[in-house]
Enzyme design. Structure first.
Site, PDB file in Angstrom:
ATOM      1  N   ASP A  82       0.514  -1.283  -0.015  1.00 46.27           N
ATOM      2  CA  ASP A  82       0.119  -0.062   0.378  1.00 46.27           C
ATOM      3  C   ASP A  82       0.826   1.716  -0.270  1.00 46.27           C
ATOM      4  O   ASP A  82       1.559   1.521   0.872  1.00 46.27           O
ATOM      5  CB  ASP A  82      -0.663   0.261   1.338  1.00 46.27           C
ATOM      6  CG  ASP A  82      -1.721   0.958   1.104  1.00 46.27           C
ATOM      7  OD1 ASP A  82      -2.614   1.331  -0.068  1.00 46.27           O
ATOM      8  OD2 ASP A  82      -2.036   1.699   2.428  1.00 46.27           O
ATOM      9  N   HIS A  83       0.426   2.229  -1.079  1.00 43.88           N
ATOM     10  CA  HIS A  83       1.057   3.378  -0.855  1.00 43.88           C
ATOM     11  C   HIS A  83       3.056   3.183  -0.513  1.00 43.88           C
ATOM     12  O   HIS A  83       3.040   3.968  -0.427  1.00 43.88           O
ATOM     13  CB  HIS A  83       1.054   4.782   0.247  1.00 43.88           C
ATOM     14  CG  HIS A  83      -0.380   4.506   0.774  1.00 43.88           C
ATOM     15  ND1 HIS A  83      -1.083   6.168  -1.419  1.00 43.88           N
ATOM     16  CD2 HIS A  83      -1.079   4.322   0.808  1.00 43.88           C
ATOM     17  CE1 HIS A  83      -2.515   6.291  -0.516  1.00 43.88           C
ATOM     18  NE2 HIS A  83      -2.618   4.779   0.644  1.00 43.88           N
ATOM     19  N   ASP A 104       3.211   4.463  -5.488  1.00 46.18           N
ATOM     20  CA  ASP A 104       2.053   6.047  -5.582  1.00 46.18           C
ATOM     21  C   ASP A 104       3.040   7.312  -5.862  1.00 46.18           C
ATOM     22  O   ASP A 104       3.178   8.488  -4.470  1.00 46.18           O
ATOM     23  CB  ASP A 104       1.657   6.527  -3.827  1.00 46.18           C
ATOM     24  CG  ASP A 104       0.976   8.044  -3.417  1.00 46.18           C
ATOM     25  OD1 ASP A 104       0.913   8.466  -4.733  1.00 46.18           O
ATOM     26  OD2 ASP A 104       0.814   8.383  -2.521  1.00 46.18           O
ATOM     27  N   GLU A 134      -1.680   6.115  -8.533  1.00 52.61           N
ATOM     28  CA  GLU A 134      -2.613   6.881  -7.879  1.00 52.61           C
ATOM     29  C   GLU A 134      -2.815   8.665  -9.080  1.00 52.61           C
ATOM     30  O   GLU A 134      -1.474   8.468  -9.132  1.00 52.61           O
ATOM     31  CB  GLU A 134      -2.873   7.632  -6.169  1.00 52.61           C
ATOM     32  CG  GLU A 134      -3.691   8.176  -6.072  1.00 52.61           C
ATOM     33  CD  GLU A 134      -4.047   8.113  -4.511  1.00 52.61           C
ATOM     34  OE1 GLU A 134      -3.783   7.385  -3.932  1.00 52.61           O
ATOM     35  OE2 GLU A 134      -3.751   9.175  -3.727  1.00 52.61           O
ATOM     36  N   ALA A 211     -11.095   4.651   2.061  1.00 54.45           N
ATOM     37  CA  ALA A 211     -12.875   4.556   2.309  1.00 54.45           C
ATOM     38  C   ALA A 211     -12.936   4.023   3.494  1.00 54.45           C
ATOM     39  O   ALA A 211     -14.602   2.975   3.690  1.00 54.45           O
ATOM     40  CB  ALA A 211     -12.891   3.517   0.975  1.00 54.45           C
TER      41      ALA A 211
HETATM   42  P1  13P Z   1      -8.748   4.569   5.496  1.00 57.51           P
HETATM   43  O1  13P Z   1      -8.004   5.678   5.995  1.00 57.51           O
HETATM   44  O2  13P Z   1      -9.937   5.041   4.738  1.00 57.51           O
HETATM   45  O3  13P Z   1      -9.127   3.826   6.023  1.00 57.51           O
HETATM   46  O4  13P Z   1      -8.750   4.680   4.436  1.00 57.51           O
HETATM   47  C1  13P Z   1      -7.056   3.399   4.013  1.00 57.51           C
HETATM   48  C2  13P Z   1      -6.897   3.538   3.100  1.00 57.51           C
HETATM   49  O5  13P Z   1      -6.503   3.931   2.188  1.00 57.51           O
HETATM   50  C3  13P Z   1      -5.021   2.464   2.452  1.00 57.51           C
HETATM   51  O6  13P Z   1      -4.347   2.750   1.923  1.00 57.51           O
HETATM   52  O1  G3H Z   2      -3.177   4.521   4.156  1.00 58.46           O
HETATM   53  C1  G3H Z   2      -2.887   5.062   4.892  1.00 58.46           C
HETATM   54  C2  G3H Z   2      -2.963   3.747   5.688  1.00 58.46           C
HETATM   55  O2  G3H Z   2      -4.485   3.762   6.511  1.00 58.46           O
HETATM   56  C3  G3H Z   2      -2.341   2.972   6.031  1.00 58.46           C
HETATM   57  O3  G3H Z   2      -1.539   3.405   7.398  1.00 58.46           O
HETATM   58  O4  G3H Z   2       0.794   4.482   6.894  1.00 58.46           O
HETATM   59  O5  G3H Z   2      -0.375   4.209   9.389  1.00 58.46           O
HETATM   60  O6  G3H Z   2       0.344   2.905   8.229  1.00 58.46           O
HETATM   61  P1  G3H Z   2      -0.281   3.653   7.841  1.00 58.46           P
HETATM   62 ZN    ZN Z   3      -4.579   4.998   1.032  1.00 58.30          ZN
END
Ligand code: 13P
Ligand code: G3H
Ligand code: ZN
Length: 307
Positions: A82-83, A104, A134, A211
């Protein structure tokens, strides 16, 4: 059965007008809550890991736990970065065995985002891994990057971006944001932009970050037992359901899981001040995460019985 990519998941989700949930995990209890729910509902699921989670738990531990989840549940699970901040982060995740990565580049200028994404796509595709990018900027905080305003995705730019990068899915900005404070006033998403994008990119998988719905009951429980989360507000679930029936086929949720877990821990400890067994409060948290994810699968994602 090994980890899968999101390719087939997204194809079926687009055809069936539903979305696959992508849930952030940081430890065993969160992971088990999510995959046990997906198994109970016979739903595909995406387990996603942020750079913060990798730093906290370590890539080897997280990968081994997700492999165990695949073996234990027998359901379709994709493991997603993620990201991902840069090429190196994506490369490291791919080497570790992730089946999907996000690069990202949304905080860079357009041409730089294209270049960074293209580089990751070439590396990932050569290794059978899929890539999410993104375009547009979500208001709020993503890791250490903060933006005060939404920069909505430009549909024409999205078409150009997908064509030039060869990316497999695209996260768009239509008014969602990360964290527990998404709207000061009324919730509003730009469905007109989503519609325009799906018209211009027919059959292409769209991703919705930020979301979480920020369940008022979890917030109330946190506050009742010593928390101070005032004015938290998320995306109404009916809006997410609408998005899931459109081109959105991956819906990201982290905050909702954090709230469920924190509410459980606060409640168990406050009600049982002598309790010192972590299995009692973490176990309750795992149960509540499972219940939450089962409900999301039924009422928001529509992904039950889609294995
Ligand atoms: P929320 O903070 O809305 O749960 O989003 C999580 C997210 O987009 C992780 O990439
Ligand atoms: O996009 C953000 C996610 O909620 C992940 O959060 O970077 O604190 O693990 P984090
Ligand atoms: Zn996110």
């Amino acid at each position: 059965m090994p980890l899968v990519t999101t390719k087939e998941m997204f194809k079926k989700a687009l055809e069936g007008n539903y979305a696959v949930g992508a849930f952030n995990i940081n430890n065993m209890e969160i992971l088990q809550g999510v995959v046990n729910a997906a198994k109970a509902k016979q739903s595909p699921v995406i387990i996603q890991v942020s750079s913060g989670a990798l730093k906290y738990a370590g890539p080897k531990y997280l990968k081994a736990m997700v492999d165990a989840a695949v073996e234990d549940t027998g359901i379709d699970i994709a493991l997603h970065l993620d990201h991902g901040a840069d090429f190196e982060a994506c490369k490291a995740a791919i080497e570790c065995g992730f089946t999907s990565v996000m690069i990202d580049g949304s905080h860079y200028d357009y041409e730089e985002n294209v270049a960074k994404t293209k580089e990751v796509v070439e590396y990932a595709h050569a290794r059978g891994v899929v890539v999410e990018a993104e375009l547009g900027v979500l208001a709020g905080v993503e890791d250490d990057v903060k933006s005060d305003v939404h920069i909505y995705t430009d549909p024409d730019q999205a078409v150009d971006f997908v064509k030039r990068t060869g990316v497999d899915s695209l996260a768009i900005a239509i008014g969602t944001s990360h964290g527990a404070y998404k709207f000061a006033g009324e919730a509003k998403l730009r469905f007109d932009i989503l519609e325009d994008i799906q018209d211009k990119l027919p059959g292409f998988p769209i991703v919705l970050h930020g979301a979480s719905s920020v369940d008022p009951a979890s917030v109330e429980t946190c506050n009742k037992y010593g928390g101070a989360i005032a004015g938290a507000k998320g995306i109404p679930e009916e809006m997410l359901r609408t998005a899931a029936s459109m081109a959105v086929c991956k819906i990201n949720m982290d905050t909702d899981l954090r709230l469920a877990l924190t509410a459980a821990i606060r409640e168990v400890l406050a009600e049982n001040p002598k309790e010192i067994d972590p299995r009692k409060y973490l176990g309750e948290g795992r149960k509540r995460i499972q219940a939450l994810v089962e409900r999301k699968i039924d009422e928001v994602l529509g992904s039950a019985n889609k294995l």
